[in-house]
Scaffold this motif. Structure first.
Motif, PDB file in Angstrom:
ATOM      1  N   LYS A  50       0.836  -1.206   0.000  1.00 33.23           N
ATOM      2  CA  LYS A  50       0.000   0.000   0.000  1.00 33.23           C
ATOM      3  C   LYS A  50       0.870   1.255   0.000  1.00 33.23           C
ATOM      4  O   LYS A  50       0.602   2.200  -0.736  1.00 33.23           O
ATOM      5  CB  LYS A  50      -0.915  -0.005   1.230  1.00 33.23           C
ATOM      6  CG  LYS A  50      -1.864   1.164   1.275  1.00 33.23           C
ATOM      7  CD  LYS A  50      -2.771   1.115   2.488  1.00 33.23           C
ATOM      8  CE  LYS A  50      -3.657   2.345   2.530  1.00 33.23           C
ATOM      9  NZ  LYS A  50      -4.501   2.363   3.724  1.00 33.23           N
ATOM     10  N   ALA A  51       1.927   1.254   0.802  1.00 29.67           N
ATOM     11  CA  ALA A  51       2.831   2.402   0.853  1.00 29.67           C
ATOM     12  C   ALA A  51       3.517   2.623  -0.489  1.00 29.67           C
ATOM     13  O   ALA A  51       3.644   3.759  -0.958  1.00 29.67           O
ATOM     14  CB  ALA A  51       3.869   2.223   1.960  1.00 29.67           C
ATOM     15  N   LEU A  55       3.144   5.837  -2.847  1.00 28.62           N
ATOM     16  CA  LEU A  55       4.337   6.555  -3.282  1.00 28.62           C
ATOM     17  C   LEU A  55       4.354   6.684  -4.801  1.00 28.62           C
ATOM     18  O   LEU A  55       4.639   7.754  -5.342  1.00 28.62           O
ATOM     19  CB  LEU A  55       5.599   5.839  -2.789  1.00 28.62           C
ATOM     20  CG  LEU A  55       6.931   6.488  -3.117  1.00 28.62           C
ATOM     21  CD1 LEU A  55       7.013   7.890  -2.510  1.00 28.62           C
ATOM     22  CD2 LEU A  55       8.072   5.634  -2.592  1.00 28.62           C
ATOM     23  N   LYS A  56       4.019   5.598  -5.487  1.00 29.47           N
ATOM     24  CA  LYS A  56       3.962   5.624  -6.949  1.00 29.47           C
ATOM     25  C   LYS A  56       2.917   6.627  -7.416  1.00 29.47           C
ATOM     26  O   LYS A  56       3.164   7.412  -8.330  1.00 29.47           O
ATOM     27  CB  LYS A  56       3.641   4.231  -7.496  1.00 29.47           C
ATOM     28  CG  LYS A  56       3.583   4.172  -8.999  1.00 29.47           C
ATOM     29  CD  LYS A  56       3.242   2.789  -9.494  1.00 29.47           C
ATOM     30  CE  LYS A  56       3.130   2.799 -11.017  1.00 29.47           C
ATOM     31  NZ  LYS A  56       2.581   1.573 -11.530  1.00 29.47           N
ATOM     32  N   LYS A  61       1.496  11.761  -9.650  1.00 27.68           N
ATOM     33  CA  LYS A  61       0.764  13.023  -9.503  1.00 27.68           C
ATOM     34  C   LYS A  61       1.730  14.189  -9.688  1.00 27.68           C
ATOM     35  O   LYS A  61       1.408  15.156 -10.379  1.00 27.68           O
ATOM     36  CB  LYS A  61       0.083  13.089  -8.135  1.00 27.68           C
ATOM     37  CG  LYS A  61      -0.779  14.306  -7.956  1.00 27.68           C
ATOM     38  CD  LYS A  61      -1.495  14.291  -6.628  1.00 27.68           C
ATOM     39  CE  LYS A  61      -2.360  15.521  -6.491  1.00 27.68           C
ATOM     40  NZ  LYS A  61      -3.058  15.568  -5.217  1.00 27.68           N
ATOM     41  N   ASP A  62       2.905  14.085  -9.068  1.00 27.67           N
ATOM     42  CA  ASP A  62       3.908  15.129  -9.231  1.00 27.67           C
ATOM     43  C   ASP A  62       4.355  15.230 -10.688  1.00 27.67           C
ATOM     44  O   ASP A  62       4.478  16.321 -11.232  1.00 27.67           O
ATOM     45  CB  ASP A  62       5.126  14.867  -8.331  1.00 27.67           C
ATOM     46  CG  ASP A  62       4.799  15.036  -6.850  1.00 27.67           C
ATOM     47  OD1 ASP A  62       3.758  15.636  -6.525  1.00 27.67           O
ATOM     48  OD2 ASP A  62       5.589  14.553  -6.019  1.00 27.67           O
ATOM     49  N   GLU A  63       4.571  14.061 -11.329  1.00 27.38           N
ATOM     50  CA  GLU A  63       4.952  14.055 -12.741  1.00 27.38           C
ATOM     51  C   GLU A  63       3.842  14.657 -13.588  1.00 27.38           C
ATOM     52  O   GLU A  63       4.102  15.368 -14.553  1.00 27.38           O
ATOM     53  CB  GLU A  63       5.239  12.622 -13.220  1.00 27.38           C
ATOM     54  CG  GLU A  63       6.522  12.042 -12.706  1.00 27.38           C
ATOM     55  CD  GLU A  63       6.735  10.612 -13.183  1.00 27.38           C
ATOM     56  OE1 GLU A  63       5.932  10.110 -14.000  1.00 27.38           O
ATOM     57  OE2 GLU A  63       7.705   9.992 -12.728  1.00 27.38           O
ATOM     58  N   TRP A  64       2.598  14.370 -13.230  1.00 27.53           N
ATOM     59  CA  TRP A  64       1.445  14.881 -13.957  1.00 27.53           C
ATOM     60  C   TRP A  64       1.409  16.406 -13.881  1.00 27.53           C
ATOM     61  O   TRP A  64       1.206  17.077 -14.891  1.00 27.53           O
ATOM     62  CB  TRP A  64       0.175  14.262 -13.394  1.00 27.53           C
ATOM     63  CG  TRP A  64      -1.086  14.891 -13.880  1.00 27.53           C
ATOM     64  CD1 TRP A  64      -2.022  15.524 -13.124  1.00 27.53           C
ATOM     65  CD2 TRP A  64      -1.563  14.951 -15.227  1.00 27.53           C
ATOM     66  NE1 TRP A  64      -3.034  15.973 -13.914  1.00 27.53           N
ATOM     67  CE2 TRP A  64      -2.785  15.636 -15.218  1.00 27.53           C
ATOM     68  CE3 TRP A  64      -1.067  14.503 -16.437  1.00 27.53           C
ATOM     69  CZ2 TRP A  64      -3.524  15.875 -16.362  1.00 27.53           C
ATOM     70  CZ3 TRP A  64      -1.805  14.749 -17.578  1.00 27.53           C
ATOM     71  CH2 TRP A  64      -3.017  15.423 -17.537  1.00 27.53           C
ATOM     72  N   TRP A 128      -0.313   5.614 -17.347  1.00 32.56           N
ATOM     73  CA  TRP A 128       0.325   6.924 -17.261  1.00 32.56           C
ATOM     74  C   TRP A 128       1.619   6.989 -18.053  1.00 32.56           C
ATOM     75  O   TRP A 128       1.854   7.924 -18.813  1.00 32.56           O
ATOM     76  CB  TRP A 128       0.554   7.283 -15.787  1.00 32.56           C
ATOM     77  CG  TRP A 128       1.562   8.370 -15.583  1.00 32.56           C
ATOM     78  CD1 TRP A 128       2.760   8.263 -14.976  1.00 32.56           C
ATOM     79  CD2 TRP A 128       1.457   9.734 -16.006  1.00 32.56           C
ATOM     80  NE1 TRP A 128       3.406   9.464 -14.993  1.00 32.56           N
ATOM     81  CE2 TRP A 128       2.632  10.390 -15.622  1.00 32.56           C
ATOM     82  CE3 TRP A 128       0.496  10.467 -16.681  1.00 32.56           C
ATOM     83  CZ2 TRP A 128       2.871  11.731 -15.872  1.00 32.56           C
ATOM     84  CZ3 TRP A 128       0.737  11.810 -16.935  1.00 32.56           C
ATOM     85  CH2 TRP A 128       1.902  12.413 -16.528  1.00 32.56           C
ATOM     86  N   GLN A 129       2.479   6.007 -17.869  1.00 33.10           N
ATOM     87  CA  GLN A 129       3.777   6.039 -18.541  1.00 33.10           C
ATOM     88  C   GLN A 129       3.603   6.017 -20.063  1.00 33.10           C
ATOM     89  O   GLN A 129       4.305   6.727 -20.783  1.00 33.10           O
ATOM     90  CB  GLN A 129       4.647   4.859 -18.084  1.00 33.10           C
ATOM     91  CG  GLN A 129       5.053   4.924 -16.629  1.00 33.10           C
ATOM     92  CD  GLN A 129       5.843   6.158 -16.271  1.00 33.10           C
ATOM     93  OE1 GLN A 129       6.621   6.667 -17.057  1.00 33.10           O
ATOM     94  NE2 GLN A 129       5.639   6.665 -15.066  1.00 33.10           N
ATOM     95  N   SER A 130       2.680   5.224 -20.521  1.00 32.64           N
ATOM     96  CA  SER A 130       2.412   5.139 -21.957  1.00 32.64           C
ATOM     97  C   SER A 130       1.883   6.473 -22.483  1.00 32.64           C
ATOM     98  O   SER A 130       2.325   6.961 -23.525  1.00 32.64           O
ATOM     99  CB  SER A 130       1.398   4.028 -22.223  1.00 32.64           C
ATOM    100  OG  SER A 130       1.047   4.000 -23.574  1.00 32.64           O
TER     101      SER A 130
END
Length: 155
Positions: A50-51, A55-56, A61-64, A128-130
């Motif tokens: 879960k952690a 974190l992912k 979200k930050d990358e977004w 997301w990565q795609s």
């Protein structure tokens, strides 16, 4: 003597029962401890998973947010470049070539499409990565096409 012997036998039986009961409690306690350990290990693994997921998600979200800001800047930059192309091609004394006008319109449509794609993107509905890789590729291609058009036009 018989009562003494019976009493000793009875005591021996009671001691045996106590010892056996103590051993069984010890075995039960060991089994319960193992079950509790396994349960706690599973809870630990679940908590770690879960952690890691949180974190992912936080990183994504930050990358977004970063991608949105960069996208906004890139789209604006492309808009300015397209406007400059239109101004150059519409200068007095220059006849705007229909091919260049069509290419500029196509670039403008691609820029609008990219802006809408980033604006309408729903992170929970896709990979997301795609998405990020495809969007960056398409934006790079559009930016390169704009540069190439200006190079072609300068000749």
């Amino acid at each position: 003597m018989k009562t003494k012997q019976t009493l000793n036998s009875l005591m021996a039986m009671i001691i045996s029962i106590i010892i056996l009961a103590g051993c069984q409690n010890s075995a039960d306690k060991e089994r319960e401890a193992k079950e509790k350990l396994q349960k706690e290990q599973k809870e630990l693994v679940d908590a770690q998973a879960k952690a890691e997921a949180e974190l992912k998600e936080s990183r994504e979200k930050d990358e977004w947010v970063v991608l949105q800001k960069e996208a906004e800047l890139q789209v604006k930059s492309n808009e300015l470049a397209i406007i400059e192309l239109k101004v150059k091609l519409n200068k007095p004394g220059k006849i705007m070539d229909k091919t260049y006008a069509k290419r500029i319109d196509d670039l403008e449509a691609s820029n609008v499409e990219l802006r809408n794609r980033i604006k309408d993107y729903k992170r929970e509905q896709s990979d997301w990565q795609s998405f990020k890789r495809e969007w960056n590729h398409d934006m790079e291609k559009l930016s390169q096409d704009i540069k190439n058009l200006t190079v072609d036009n300068a000749k």
